[in-house]
Enzyme design. Sequence first.
Site, PDB file in Angstrom:
ATOM      1  CG  HIS A  34       7.242  47.935  82.928  1.00 54.56           C
ATOM      2  ND1 HIS A  34       8.008  47.273  83.838  1.00 54.56           N
ATOM      3  CD2 HIS A  34       7.159  49.006  83.950  1.00 54.56           C
ATOM      4  CE1 HIS A  34       8.515  47.816  84.257  1.00 54.56           C
ATOM      5  NE2 HIS A  34       8.310  49.018  84.305  1.00 54.56           N
ATOM      6  CG  ASP A  87       7.092  48.713  90.558  1.00 51.79           C
ATOM      7  OD1 ASP A  87       7.048  50.105  89.795  1.00 51.79           O
ATOM      8  OD2 ASP A  87       8.042  48.239  90.422  1.00 51.79           O
TER       9      ASP A  87
END
Length: 398
Positions: A256, A326
Amino acid sequence: MRTERPSRHHGGPNARTRALLVFTAVGALLAALLHDPGAPVAGRPVAAPAGTSSSAPPSSRHTAEPAPAPDPCAVKAAALPLRARLAQLLMVGVDPRGAADALRVVQAEQVGGIFIGGEDTGLLTGGLDAVRAAATLPLVVAVDDEGGRVQRVDALDGSLPSARRMAEGMSPDQVRAVARDRARALRARGVSMDLAPVVDTSGQPDRTVIGDRSFSPDPAVTAAYAQAFAEGLHEAGVTPVLKHFPGHGNTSGDSHQGAVTSPPLEALRQTDLVPYHDIDRYGRVVVMLGHIDVPGLTGGRPATLSAEAYGLLRGEFGFTGPAMTDDLGAMRAVTDLVDLPEAVRQALAAGADIALWSSGGRTGEVLDHLEASVASGSLPLARVDEGARRVLGAKGAC
């Protein structure tokens, strides 16, 4: 007038000549037959080869093998206009506060799936029936509900323990029951896919990127509990998503926040990759690839954009279901490299069947870019067709 009497002799010169000719012809015929019984002889029909009819050539006696039946999902995918085919490969985040945003994206582009994230639960308490009704093909509605720090309906349906706590305090049968109950609650709210379970193996501290989201650092324990969780979801009609292939449990950081590297491929074969062996044990699932650079496999690229990573999943592990990325729109391991439309193109070209971005928006822009990419050849049409076939099959649309 005197009439001549017939001669008593029939052996005059003419008769002898005729007899000699007949004898010679018979001798030639016998010689030919003795030399080659199957040879053609004047006045005799040619025998047909054994096992065939003399009325037709041998080739007409063999019935051609029937052609295999066409794959109905491939047929249905090919019948869709190109933009509709491409739209089936997208899972787009929508505003969780209500149905308006989801209705807009489904009506405008007929995307294959929507993702409901964030903290608000408005869309999960009403409105999804209308969104589904707006879809011309079955619509996937996905949430991220693993337990522990990653939950979606805990405020509505109660909290689940983290994967690590489940493995420490429950049996696999108990975890199966917990997952089944949760899936029933999700299904009742209109959810058809849960981005869980995590099959990464990790012994890292709880609050690291995977940490307590992993059942165990032991691959065998992880596989047993992940299988139980997946079975519980299946029993209530919710599709599980195994994540994060090839393995996020022992990476250098959080994807992230930026680029991350895992241990080399050969090390992953002893840890994070082990639960993917015998992948059919989990039933019909989707596999999510992580934004992970794997030395010896991805060549410095995130696995989500790496053809080699998808090749490993399809080849060595024999996975035939949909492969999913993702988040391509909110994780810096990808967004620091490339803008969203191009990230989606690269992921699909590499082997993804479902491209996810939780931030939503830009759907028309992404589809415009993908159509242009098919026209230019940078996104092969065969790859689009393959992905659409898998997606339609996974959601029972054909």
